[in-house]
Design a protein around this motif. Structure first.
Motif, PDB file in Angstrom:
ATOM      1  N   PRO A  41       0.722  -1.186   0.129  1.00 36.20           N
ATOM      2  CA  PRO A  41      -0.054   0.165  -0.013  1.00 36.20           C
ATOM      3  C   PRO A  41       0.988   1.245  -0.157  1.00 36.20           C
ATOM      4  CG  PRO A  41      -0.803  -1.567   1.542  1.00 36.20           C
ATOM      5  CD  PRO A  41       0.369  -2.156   1.091  1.00 36.20           C
ATOM      6  N   ALA A  42       1.886   1.415   0.642  1.00 34.32           N
ATOM      7  CA  ALA A  42       2.844   2.528   0.883  1.00 34.32           C
ATOM      8  C   ALA A  42       3.493   2.774  -0.689  1.00 34.32           C
ATOM      9  CB  ALA A  42       3.856   2.430   1.841  1.00 34.32           C
ATOM     10  N   GLU A  43       3.947   1.566  -1.211  1.00 27.19           N
ATOM     11  CA  GLU A  43       4.545   1.589  -2.533  1.00 27.19           C
ATOM     12  C   GLU A  43       3.633   2.341  -3.325  1.00 27.19           C
ATOM     13  OE1 GLU A  43       7.903  -1.574  -2.010  1.00 27.19           O
ATOM     14  OE2 GLU A  43       6.144  -2.101  -3.199  1.00 27.19           O
ATOM     15  N   LEU A  44       2.331   1.622  -3.576  1.00 27.70           N
ATOM     16  CA  LEU A  44       1.564   2.214  -4.624  1.00 27.70           C
ATOM     17  C   LEU A  44       1.027   3.600  -4.217  1.00 27.70           C
ATOM     18  CD1 LEU A  44      -0.737  -1.139  -4.854  1.00 27.70           C
ATOM     19  CD2 LEU A  44       0.953  -0.045  -6.441  1.00 27.70           C
ATOM     20  N   ALA A  45       0.932   3.873  -3.025  1.00 28.12           N
ATOM     21  CA  ALA A  45       0.398   5.424  -2.771  1.00 28.12           C
ATOM     22  C   ALA A  45       1.673   6.442  -3.105  1.00 28.12           C
ATOM     23  CB  ALA A  45       0.216   5.358  -1.018  1.00 28.12           C
ATOM     24  N   ALA A  46       2.823   5.971  -2.954  1.00 26.28           N
ATOM     25  CA  ALA A  46       3.819   6.836  -3.375  1.00 26.28           C
ATOM     26  C   ALA A  46       4.226   6.961  -4.928  1.00 26.28           C
ATOM     27  CB  ALA A  46       5.241   6.304  -2.891  1.00 26.28           C
ATOM     28  N   THR A  47       3.781   5.633  -5.749  1.00 27.69           N
ATOM     29  CA  THR A  47       4.526   5.699  -7.012  1.00 27.69           C
ATOM     30  C   THR A  47       2.992   5.761  -8.340  1.00 27.69           C
ATOM     31  OG1 THR A  47       4.140   3.233  -7.172  1.00 27.69           O
ATOM     32  CG2 THR A  47       6.325   4.604  -6.341  1.00 27.69           C
ATOM     33  N   SER A  48       1.859   5.429  -7.597  1.00 26.39           N
ATOM     34  CA  SER A  48       0.874   5.146  -8.648  1.00 26.39           C
ATOM     35  C   SER A  48      -0.501   6.246  -8.473  1.00 26.39           C
ATOM     36  CB  SER A  48       0.188   3.889  -8.488  1.00 26.39           C
ATOM     37  OG  SER A  48      -0.996   3.652  -9.243  1.00 26.39           O
ATOM     38  N   PRO A  49      -0.711   7.049  -9.444  1.00 27.36           N
ATOM     39  CA  PRO A  49      -1.448   8.110  -9.521  1.00 27.36           C
ATOM     40  C   PRO A  49      -2.864   7.452  -9.406  1.00 27.36           C
ATOM     41  CG  PRO A  49       0.130   8.755 -10.918  1.00 27.36           C
ATOM     42  CD  PRO A  49       0.546   7.406 -10.350  1.00 27.36           C
ATOM     43  N   ARG A  50      -2.728   6.430 -10.125  1.00 24.08           N
ATOM     44  CA  ARG A  50      -4.340   5.561 -10.257  1.00 24.08           C
ATOM     45  C   ARG A  50      -4.587   5.140  -8.722  1.00 24.08           C
ATOM     46  NH1 ARG A  50      -5.579   0.292 -14.007  1.00 24.08           N
ATOM     47  NH2 ARG A  50      -7.724   0.007 -13.400  1.00 24.08           N
ATOM     48  N   TYR A  51      -3.677   4.471  -8.037  1.00 23.04           N
ATOM     49  CA  TYR A  51      -4.045   3.862  -6.899  1.00 23.04           C
ATOM     50  C   TYR A  51      -4.525   5.044  -5.867  1.00 23.04           C
ATOM     51  CZ  TYR A  51      -3.341   2.045  -2.252  1.00 23.04           C
ATOM     52  OH  TYR A  51      -3.311   1.543  -0.857  1.00 23.04           O
ATOM     53  N   ARG A  52      -3.681   6.045  -5.719  1.00 16.43           N
ATOM     54  CA  ARG A  52      -4.120   7.442  -5.190  1.00 16.43           C
ATOM     55  C   ARG A  52      -5.660   7.960  -5.306  1.00 16.43           C
ATOM     56  NH1 ARG A  52       1.387   8.819  -6.078  1.00 16.43           N
ATOM     57  NH2 ARG A  52       0.575  10.215  -7.709  1.00 16.43           N
ATOM     58  N   LEU A  53      -5.896   7.876  -6.684  1.00 16.68           N
ATOM     59  CA  LEU A  53      -7.287   8.263  -7.045  1.00 16.68           C
ATOM     60  C   LEU A  53      -8.318   7.233  -6.372  1.00 16.68           C
ATOM     61  CD1 LEU A  53      -9.093  10.220  -8.751  1.00 16.68           C
ATOM     62  CD2 LEU A  53      -8.537   8.718 -10.737  1.00 16.68           C
ATOM     63  N   LEU A  54      -8.046   6.294  -6.687  1.00 18.04           N
ATOM     64  CA  LEU A  54      -9.001   5.177  -6.192  1.00 18.04           C
ATOM     65  C   LEU A  54      -9.207   5.006  -4.890  1.00 18.04           C
ATOM     66  CD1 LEU A  54      -7.812   1.908  -8.497  1.00 18.04           C
ATOM     67  CD2 LEU A  54     -10.063   3.350  -8.652  1.00 18.04           C
ATOM     68  N   LYS A  55      -8.170   5.286  -4.109  1.00 18.79           N
ATOM     69  CA  LYS A  55      -8.324   5.368  -2.661  1.00 18.79           C
ATOM     70  C   LYS A  55      -8.876   6.724  -2.181  1.00 18.79           C
ATOM     71  CE  LYS A  55      -5.378   4.155   1.286  1.00 18.79           C
ATOM     72  NZ  LYS A  55      -6.464   5.036   2.191  1.00 18.79           N
ATOM     73  N   ALA A  56      -8.772   7.663  -2.858  1.00 20.00           N
ATOM     74  CA  ALA A  56      -9.560   8.930  -2.540  1.00 20.00           C
ATOM     75  C   ALA A  56     -11.034   8.823  -2.858  1.00 20.00           C
ATOM     76  CB  ALA A  56      -9.154  10.046  -3.477  1.00 20.00           C
ATOM     77  N   VAL A  57     -11.104   8.460  -4.170  1.00 15.52           N
ATOM     78  CA  VAL A  57     -12.718   7.888  -4.096  1.00 15.52           C
ATOM     79  C   VAL A  57     -13.350   7.041  -3.327  1.00 15.52           C
ATOM     80  CG1 VAL A  57     -14.236   6.994  -6.166  1.00 15.52           C
ATOM     81  CG2 VAL A  57     -12.580   8.504  -6.907  1.00 15.52           C
ATOM     82  N   ASP A  58     -12.595   6.092  -2.960  1.00  8.14           N
ATOM     83  CA  ASP A  58     -13.257   5.111  -2.030  1.00  8.14           C
ATOM     84  C   ASP A  58     -13.541   5.729  -0.682  1.00  8.14           C
ATOM     85  OD1 ASP A  58     -13.736   2.022  -1.724  1.00  8.14           O
ATOM     86  OD2 ASP A  58     -12.633   2.383  -0.016  1.00  8.14           O
ATOM     87  N   GLU A  59     -12.708   6.554  -0.129  1.00  9.71           N
ATOM     88  CA  GLU A  59     -12.896   7.367   0.906  1.00  9.71           C
ATOM     89  C   GLU A  59     -13.753   8.497   0.791  1.00  9.71           C
ATOM     90  OE1 GLU A  59      -8.736   8.372   2.016  1.00  9.71           O
ATOM     91  OE2 GLU A  59      -8.119   6.300   2.681  1.00  9.71           O
ATOM     92  N   GLY A  60     -14.229   8.937  -0.292  1.00 11.73           N
ATOM     93  CA  GLY A  60     -15.484  10.088  -0.501  1.00 11.73           C
ATOM     94  C   GLY A  60     -14.579  11.267  -0.373  1.00 11.73           C
ATOM     95  N   ARG A  61     -13.457  11.206  -0.698  1.00 11.39           N
ATOM     96  CA  ARG A  61     -12.512  12.648  -0.830  1.00 11.39           C
ATOM     97  C   ARG A  61     -12.650  13.377  -2.024  1.00 11.39           C
ATOM     98  NH1 ARG A  61      -7.559  12.067   0.027  1.00 11.39           N
ATOM     99  NH2 ARG A  61      -7.152   9.788   0.241  1.00 11.39           N
TER     100      ARG A  61
END
Length: 580
Positions: free
Chosen positions: A560-580
């Motif tokens: 999770p930490a690596e993807l949060a740092a290197t993948s814009p797609r992962y950050r976008l999906l996580k933000a959408v999932d958290e309702g941000r």
């Protein structure tokens, strides 16, 4: 000759033939009683016809009619008695046999469920239960019993006529041959294929209806419900068409059958008129006796055409049931595995009769103790991957191994290594204790209370009037979704498997319950390998590794930490999932 295919199926049969020997005394009794039923029916009409004619001719001696009176009473009473006892005996025999068949079918399916799932769908299994077992039951009641009884009567009648006239016995041998062979043979040739086609269409309806009902939400959400209804109605029309053809032929065959009976009656009238003229008070005494005795005997032969044309269906049912034995995999000794590592090498999979690859060229290693999340949208292949890991399916290409042994070779032993918590855990209509012991039948009551405490249900169960002996409603409806999932976790803890597969267990739960359940899962399973199939990212930070599957391939992989740092797609999906 028309029954040779059925006989060939019976030669290698392991389902039905054993009962012929196991209950042979009851079988012989049923056949004897069936013969006596028709014998009494024919003898009743024979003596009644003689008695009526003899009484009308003013007999010189009362003894000339007294014996027929007694015989008429005896045969009149004997016919319904033998019929009733024969029905009791034959149906008791058949129901006893089919109850054991159903038990054997259940045990076979339960024992080898993983292997059957590779070949059969749920509709196939319903077809086996609803159609094939009933066909085996009818094989005896509507084909074997009536056919044997008819042949016994055939021999008895010809031998009896031979005492009066050899040449007429030969004539009746030919005429009765038409009843026991020609009409059944024509029915097989003309209607047997339609009968088998009817069964195939019914089985197809079972499969389509079951699959589509289980996936009805997909039809509704895709706005294709009308398409489904039209498809089902089209299949029903095929069934109606086949059944109409069957009925049309049966009506025509029955018409000619009755004409044939009329020919036999005329033949008897002509023979008795010539044979008994001037004897015993006139020909009428014996004309009525012989002719009237024909009609109740015909009932024994009238069922043969229908019985014969269904032999193709029975043969198909026998073959399907016996095919289960070839699908079964013998119980092996415990498979030797050196490690609990799960390895995927160039794994590809597509379902039978479909060319599209659900998974394509996956390479993955899941070491013992790893916490892995597999994400992807619906239809991406993540649930199919979970099914392959459980060994319910075999890869089309490549390998999927646990401890270097393909998972589809473990059979029932896979439950010793991999426990599963699904989207909707099922609780059976039995006690809470029995529901939890499904994971470990040897678990003590103390162990059960311990796991209930670990999953946070001990106080809830203690408050129930009967505690662990409280009966659970069908499907566990008295418990909330979160409570049912905690029950499922308690089963896994009692089972104590080293690998746990979580197949979207939090779907449909509110966010607070979902987070509490995730914390419980990962807290209690911290020492085990966890494979978490999910569709969103709540609780994802508790995972060591995350995979995204898209179109059957791994698109993203990392912590999770690596993807949060290197993948814009992962950050976008996580933000959408958290309702941000």
């Amino acid at each position: 000759m028309f029954k040779i295919p059925l006989f060939q199926s019976l030669k290698t049969d392991q389902w039905v033939k054993p009962f012929l020997h196991q209950y042979k005394k009851a079988l012989y009794l049923a056949l004897f009683l069936g013969f006596m039923t028709f014998f009494c029916a024919g003898a009743l009409m024979f003596t009644s016809g003689y008695l009526i004619s003899r009484s009308a001719s003013l007999p010189e001696n009362i003894l000339m009619i007294y014996i027929p009176i007694v015989l008429t009473r005896a045969f009149g009473i004997g016919r319904p008695v033998f019929r009733y006892v024969e029905r009791l005996t034959s149906h008791n025999w058949v129901l006893k046999m089919t109850s054991k068949l159903r038990l054997k079918l259940y045990l076979t399916l339960e024992k080898e469920a993983m292997f059957f799932k590779q070949t059969y769908r749920m509709g196939d299994i319903l077809g086996l239960l609803a159609e094939d077992i009933n066909h085996i039951q009818n094989l005896y009641l509507r084909t074997i019993f009536p056919t044997i009884i008819a042949w016994i009567l055939y021999v008895f009648v010809i031998v009896g006529l031979g005492f009066f006239s050899l040449w007429f016995a030969l004539v009746m041998t030919i005429l009765f041959f038409g009843l026991v062979v020609v009409f059944p043979l024509v029915s097989v040739l003309m209607n047997g294929a339609r009968q088998e086609r009817e069964k195939q269409v019914k089985n197809a309806l079972y499969i389509d209806l079951t699959d589509n009902v289980m996936g009805v939400s997909d039809w509704i959400f895709s706005q294709r419900s009308q398409e489904y209804v039209a498809s089902y109605l089209e299949n029903e029309q095929q069934l109606y068409h086949v059944q109409n053809e069957l009925r049309r032929f049966n009506r025509l065959r029955n018409y000619f059958f009755q004409l044939y009976i009329g020919l036999m009656a005329v033949s008897l009238i002509l023979w008795t008129s010539q044979r008994f003229v001037g004897n015993h008070g006139g020909a009428a005494n014996w004309i009525a006796a012989f002719v009237l005795s024909l009609f109740p005997l015909i009932d024994a032969f009238a069922v043969l055409p229908d019985a014969a044309q269904e032999t193709n269906v029975y043969k198909d049912s026998l073959n399907r049931l016996n095919a289960l034995n070839s699908q079964a995999t013998p119980e092996d000794s415990a498979l030797p595995i050196q490690t609990l590592t799960i390895q995927l090498k160039n794994l590809s999979f597509h379902y039978p009769n479909e060319s599209k690859m659900v998974l394509n060229g996956l390479d993955l290693t899941i070491p013992q103790g790893q916490k892995l999340a597999i994400l992807g949208r619906s239809g991406s292949g993540k649930s199919t991957l979970a099914t392959l890991i459980r060994g319910d399916l075999a890869p089309t290409d490549g390998f999927l191994t646990l401890g270097e042994v393909p998972t589809n070779q473990f059979g029932d032993q896979i439950a010793n290594y991999i426990g599963v918590i699904q989207q909707t855990p099922y609780l059976f209509h039995t006690t809470i204790l029995n529901n939890l012991r499904i994971g470990n039948e040897e678990a003590s009551v103390e162990e059960v209370w311990h796991v209930l405490e670990r999953v946070g249900l001990k106080k809830l169960v203690q408050r129930l009037p009967d505690g662990l002996q409280t009966m659970v409603d069908e499907a566990g409806l008295r418990f909330s979704g979160g409570e049912r999932h905690r029950m499922a976790l308690a089963r896994i803890l009692l089972q104590d498997t080293p690998i746990v597969l979580l197949d979207e267990p939090t779907v449909g739960l509110d966010p607070i319950t979902e987070q509490a359940l995730i914390d419980t899962f990962f807290g209690e399973l911290k020492d085990k390998t966890i494979i978490w199939i999910t569709h969103h990212l709540q609780g994802i930070n508790q995972m060591e590794r995350v995979l995204f599957i898209e179109n059957g391939q791994i698109e993203l992989a990392g912590s999770p930490a690596e993807l949060a740092a290197t993948s814009p797609r992962y950050r976008l999906l996580k933000a959408v999932d958290e309702g941000r």
